[in-house]
Design a protein around this motif. Structure first.
Motif, PDB file in Angstrom:
ATOM      1  N   LEU A  99     -39.564 -41.553 -42.702  1.00  0.00           N
ATOM      2  CA  LEU A  99     -39.028 -41.434 -44.064  1.00  0.00           C
ATOM      3  C   LEU A  99     -39.623 -42.474 -45.013  1.00  0.00           C
ATOM      4  O   LEU A  99     -39.472 -42.355 -46.238  1.00  0.00           O
ATOM      5  CB  LEU A  99     -37.504 -41.595 -44.016  1.00  0.00           C
ATOM      6  N   TRP A 100     -40.268 -43.490 -44.493  1.00  0.00           N
ATOM      7  CA  TRP A 100     -40.909 -44.512 -45.337  1.00  0.00           C
ATOM      8  C   TRP A 100     -42.230 -44.003 -45.918  1.00  0.00           C
ATOM      9  O   TRP A 100     -42.693 -44.473 -46.963  1.00  0.00           O
ATOM     10  CB  TRP A 100     -41.138 -45.773 -44.516  1.00  0.00           C
ATOM     11  N   ILE A 101     -42.810 -43.025 -45.236  1.00  0.00           N
ATOM     12  CA  ILE A 101     -44.137 -42.543 -45.634  1.00  0.00           C
ATOM     13  C   ILE A 101     -44.167 -41.988 -47.059  1.00  0.00           C
ATOM     14  O   ILE A 101     -45.132 -42.245 -47.810  1.00  0.00           O
ATOM     15  CB  ILE A 101     -44.635 -41.482 -44.628  1.00  0.00           C
ATOM     16  N   PRO A 102     -43.170 -41.178 -47.529  1.00  0.00           N
ATOM     17  CA  PRO A 102     -43.267 -40.571 -48.883  1.00  0.00           C
ATOM     18  C   PRO A 102     -43.551 -41.564 -49.990  1.00  0.00           C
ATOM     19  O   PRO A 102     -44.211 -41.209 -50.988  1.00  0.00           O
ATOM     20  CB  PRO A 102     -41.896 -39.914 -49.062  1.00  0.00           C
ATOM     21  N   TRP A 150     -45.265 -27.240 -54.145  1.00  0.00           N
ATOM     22  CA  TRP A 150     -44.185 -26.908 -53.220  1.00  0.00           C
ATOM     23  C   TRP A 150     -43.779 -28.101 -52.349  1.00  0.00           C
ATOM     24  O   TRP A 150     -42.708 -28.088 -51.734  1.00  0.00           O
ATOM     25  CB  TRP A 150     -44.608 -25.759 -52.309  1.00  0.00           C
ATOM     26  N   LEU A 151     -44.636 -29.176 -52.326  1.00  0.00           N
ATOM     27  CA  LEU A 151     -44.387 -30.286 -51.407  1.00  0.00           C
ATOM     28  C   LEU A 151     -43.728 -31.494 -52.064  1.00  0.00           C
ATOM     29  O   LEU A 151     -42.804 -32.087 -51.521  1.00  0.00           O
ATOM     30  CB  LEU A 151     -45.712 -30.706 -50.750  1.00  0.00           C
ATOM     31  N   TRP A 152     -44.208 -31.839 -53.275  1.00  0.00           N
ATOM     32  CA  TRP A 152     -43.742 -33.113 -53.822  1.00  0.00           C
ATOM     33  C   TRP A 152     -42.250 -33.120 -54.133  1.00  0.00           C
ATOM     34  O   TRP A 152     -41.608 -34.176 -53.979  1.00  0.00           O
ATOM     35  CB  TRP A 152     -44.568 -33.526 -55.049  1.00  0.00           C
ATOM     36  N   PRO A 153     -41.591 -32.002 -54.543  1.00  0.00           N
ATOM     37  CA  PRO A 153     -40.150 -32.085 -54.765  1.00  0.00           C
ATOM     38  C   PRO A 153     -39.364 -32.398 -53.480  1.00  0.00           C
ATOM     39  O   PRO A 153     -38.376 -33.135 -53.506  1.00  0.00           O
ATOM     40  CB  PRO A 153     -39.794 -30.694 -55.306  1.00  0.00           C
ATOM     41  N   VAL A 154     -39.835 -31.809 -52.345  1.00  0.00           N
ATOM     42  CA  VAL A 154     -39.156 -32.086 -51.064  1.00  0.00           C
ATOM     43  C   VAL A 154     -39.321 -33.552 -50.694  1.00  0.00           C
ATOM     44  O   VAL A 154     -38.359 -34.225 -50.297  1.00  0.00           O
ATOM     45  CB  VAL A 154     -39.712 -31.167 -49.960  1.00  0.00           C
ATOM     46  N   VAL A 155     -40.567 -34.038 -50.835  1.00  0.00           N
ATOM     47  CA  VAL A 155     -40.817 -35.449 -50.499  1.00  0.00           C
ATOM     48  C   VAL A 155     -40.023 -36.366 -51.410  1.00  0.00           C
ATOM     49  O   VAL A 155     -39.429 -37.360 -50.977  1.00  0.00           O
ATOM     50  CB  VAL A 155     -42.323 -35.750 -50.585  1.00  0.00           C
ATOM     51  N   ARG A 156     -39.986 -36.012 -52.718  1.00  0.00           N
ATOM     52  CA  ARG A 156     -39.234 -36.836 -53.681  1.00  0.00           C
ATOM     53  C   ARG A 156     -37.734 -36.829 -53.371  1.00  0.00           C
ATOM     54  O   ARG A 156     -37.050 -37.844 -53.525  1.00  0.00           O
ATOM     55  CB  ARG A 156     -39.482 -36.307 -55.092  1.00  0.00           C
ATOM     56  N   GLY A 157     -37.211 -35.724 -52.872  1.00  0.00           N
ATOM     57  CA  GLY A 157     -35.794 -35.659 -52.561  1.00  0.00           C
ATOM     58  C   GLY A 157     -35.409 -36.432 -51.309  1.00  0.00           C
ATOM     59  O   GLY A 157     -34.237 -36.768 -51.116  1.00  0.00           O
ATOM     60  N   ALA A 207     -46.943 -51.809 -46.261  1.00  0.00           N
ATOM     61  CA  ALA A 207     -47.471 -51.072 -45.114  1.00  0.00           C
ATOM     62  C   ALA A 207     -47.025 -51.685 -43.791  1.00  0.00           C
ATOM     63  O   ALA A 207     -46.956 -50.988 -42.769  1.00  0.00           O
ATOM     64  CB  ALA A 207     -48.997 -51.032 -45.182  1.00  0.00           C
ATOM     65  N   LEU A 208     -46.719 -52.987 -43.787  1.00  0.00           N
ATOM     66  CA  LEU A 208     -46.310 -53.650 -42.551  1.00  0.00           C
ATOM     67  C   LEU A 208     -44.866 -53.334 -42.172  1.00  0.00           C
ATOM     68  O   LEU A 208     -44.501 -53.401 -40.996  1.00  0.00           O
ATOM     69  CB  LEU A 208     -46.471 -55.168 -42.689  1.00  0.00           C
TER      70      LEU A 208
END
Length: 578
Positions: A56-59, A71-78, A24-25
């Motif tokens: 981009l570190w958040i995912p 609908w969200l997790w594939p985009v975040v995973r990519g 997180a730091l």
């Protein structure tokens, strides 16, 4: 986000608390460095990329939170490895904030293509599972069930990323090892941080490809290395700014003009680059030459291809110098602009200083010629009065005396008395004429110097005056005349204004200068700007290169101290009358 993702993760899958805290730091470090980079970097891109890293570190922290949103997790995973691409770009644009070479652009291009392919593979082929994420919702974008193809693309993407990171790290480290002192001081932390990250990234990629659990120690080292990259960037840029600040040291040299040898040494010390060479433009020969006058050797401007040349010219385009420096300094154009400005200022100051010195020398010579011409005119007038009008008046007085005697002998006392009265008037006029001639140029000064002239001058003062003259032999005529008129003006002021009861005159010489002091015990309060007489004396003293000091406190008398050089500081000749 990191906290909510941590608590949403099943207890058996949670990382250690210390690792989660460090994880997180990392974005916090990037965010803080983004603010610093925005303030001190010449380009805004480093700060923008650091902010993009934080996003981009958040995912990585929120898979457990969004796993049920199909609908969200594939985009975040990519996009979850986009932070690595951004990190590589930050390293590539260090320290100027732009991509400079073809290698850099190729790396960014390969990373962008690989990231796009990975994103499409996740959207079109990924399915929930341990290999992708612990998601519960199906992938609505999936078009085919090809787990082997997706696994190959996934692993290949990571291998490409590792390869690019290692290539950047090795290249940066190699350049750092081969670089000069300036190159190493500008990039002193980045190679180590990048190499540590690339090494741990390699180990993690191998573990991922082998479907083995990643070592916690390697992961921790990787996080520390990632966090040190923006710190290294900011430290390097700050160091470059400090180098620009040290250009102020060069400004101290400019006050005295451009001493070429000293300037080159100071420049090398300021830039911390022992390879710095300064070649000055020789207008007569039409070549650049070093401080000793040796022309620049052919090919010496860029030995080994590791150096760059900075041409410096005047605002009118006239060449001034060439500065050969380490190529890495071209990354800091503001520094080089400061160096160019300092050199131009140095040359301009030197030129102005020379012109002012020449002008002052002409003014001093002109003033001395005026004084010499004035003294010569005084001597000529005094001589003309003595040999002309004065002698005629003396002859007339003698003839009138004979006329008076003859009138008495012939029994004409009235006529004799009238002639005697005219003789008295003639003697008074003759006395005034002698005093006038004495004031123009004292004959005693020409005959016996200050030893005779000063006591005679003091004898005409109404205030008792004590004179001491300790001068061996004769002094230059211009010096003697100046000293005489200083004393004459001082005694005249004593008679008119001082109210003194005593005056002391002291003149002494040590062979190098005449020191003259006139002191009284009067009311004091005299000033250099109080009248034209003392100002004229000051001008006359300065015209022969001397100094005058006036000390006159109210109620404590007045002291005038004059120092007159006996040897001209330019050619070693004593000041003389023209």
């Amino acid at each position: 986000m990191a906290i909510s993702g941590y608590w949403s993760t099943p207890a058996e899958a949670r990382p250690e608390t210390s690792y989660a805290t460090l994880h997180a730091l990392v974005p916090l470090v990037f965010a803080a460095c983004a603010g610093v980079a925005w303030a001190i970097s010449e380009s805004r891109w480093p700060a923008r990329l650091m902010v993009a890293f934080v996003v981009l570190w958040i995912p990585q922290s929120i898979y457990a939170v969004i796993g049920g949103v199909g609908w969200l997790w594939p985009v975040v995973r990519g996009l979850d490895l986009g932070w690595a691409v951004v990190t590589g770009i930050i390293v590539l644009i260090y320290p100027r904030g732009v991509l400079r070479e073809r290698f850099d652009r190729w790396v960014v291009g390969i990373a962008a293509v690989a990231s796009a392919v990975n994103l499409l593979a996740v959207l079109l082929l990924a399915a929930p599972g341990d290999g992708v994420c612990a998601c519960s919702a199906p992938n609505p974008y999936r078009v085919a069930a090809l787990p082997e193809l997706f696994a190959a693309i996934d692993v290949g993407y990571r291998i490409i990323g590792v390869g690019l990171a290692l290539a950047i790290a090795v290249r940066l480290l190699f350049r750092w090892m081969r670089g000069s002192v300036p190159a190493r001081t500008v990039a002193f932390l980045m190679p180590l941080a990048l190499l540590a990250w690339a090494t741990t990234l390699t180990a993690q990629a191998v573990s991922y490809a082998a479907e083995a659990r990643s070592d916690q120690m390697l992961a921790t080292i990787s996080l520390i290395a990632i966090a040190s990259i923006p710190v290294s960037f900011v430290a390097g840029v700050s160091h470059a700014r400090n180098m620009r600040a040290r250009v102020a040291d060069l400004m101290r040299i400019t006050r005295e003009g451009a001493d070429r040898g000293l300037w080159a040494e100071s420049l090398a010390r300021t830039l911390r680059d022992a390879s710095v060479r300064v070649y000055w433009w020789d207008e007569e020969r039409g070549v650049y030459a070093d401080a000793s006058g040796t022309p620049i050797p052919k090919g010496d401007a860029d030995p080994r291809g590791s150096q760059s040349v900075l041409p410096v010219a005047s605002p009118l385009g006239v060449p001034i110098a060439l500065i050969r420096h380490d190529r890495v300094l071209t990354d800091n154009m503001r520094l080089l602009d400061g160096v160019s400005s300092a050199l131009r200022l140095s040359v301009d100051n030197g030129r102005l200083r020379s012109e002012i010195e020449r002008t002052l020398a002409h003014v001093r010579e002109s003033r001395q010629r005026i004084v010499e011409a004035g003294d010569a005119a005084r001597r000529r007038i005094e001589r003309d009065l003595h040999d002309g009008a004065q002698q005629q008046l003396v002859s007339l007085a003698m003839r009138l005396r004979r006329t008076s005697d003859q009138a008495r002998d012939r029994g004409m006392p009235a006529i004799a008395d009238e002639v005697d009265a005219e003789i008295l008037l003639l003697n008074a006029a003759l006395k005034e004429l002698r005093e006038l001639a004495q004031g123009l140029h004292p004959s005693l000064l020409a005959q016996g110097g200050l030893s005779l002239a000063l006591p005679e001058l003091a004898g005409r003062c109404s205030v008792p005056t004590e004179v001491r003259v300790d001068v061996a032999g004769r002094l230059p005529e211009l010096v003697e005349a100046t000293a005489y008129f200083v004393v004459a003006e001082a005694l005249a002021n004593v008679d008119k204004h001082a109210g003194a009861t005593r005056v002391w005159i002291d003149a002494s010489s040590d062979g190098r200068e005449l020191r003259l002091t006139v002191r009284d015990n009067g009311a004091g309060g005299a000033r250099l700007d109080a009248g034209t007489g003392i100002v004229g004396v000051l001008d006359r003293v300065e015209a022969v290169g001397g100094t005058l000091e006036l000390v006159s406190e109210s109620g404590h008398g007045t002291t005038i101290t004059v120092r007159l050089p006996l040897v001209d500081g330019v050619d070693g000749a004593p000041p003389t009358l023209g």
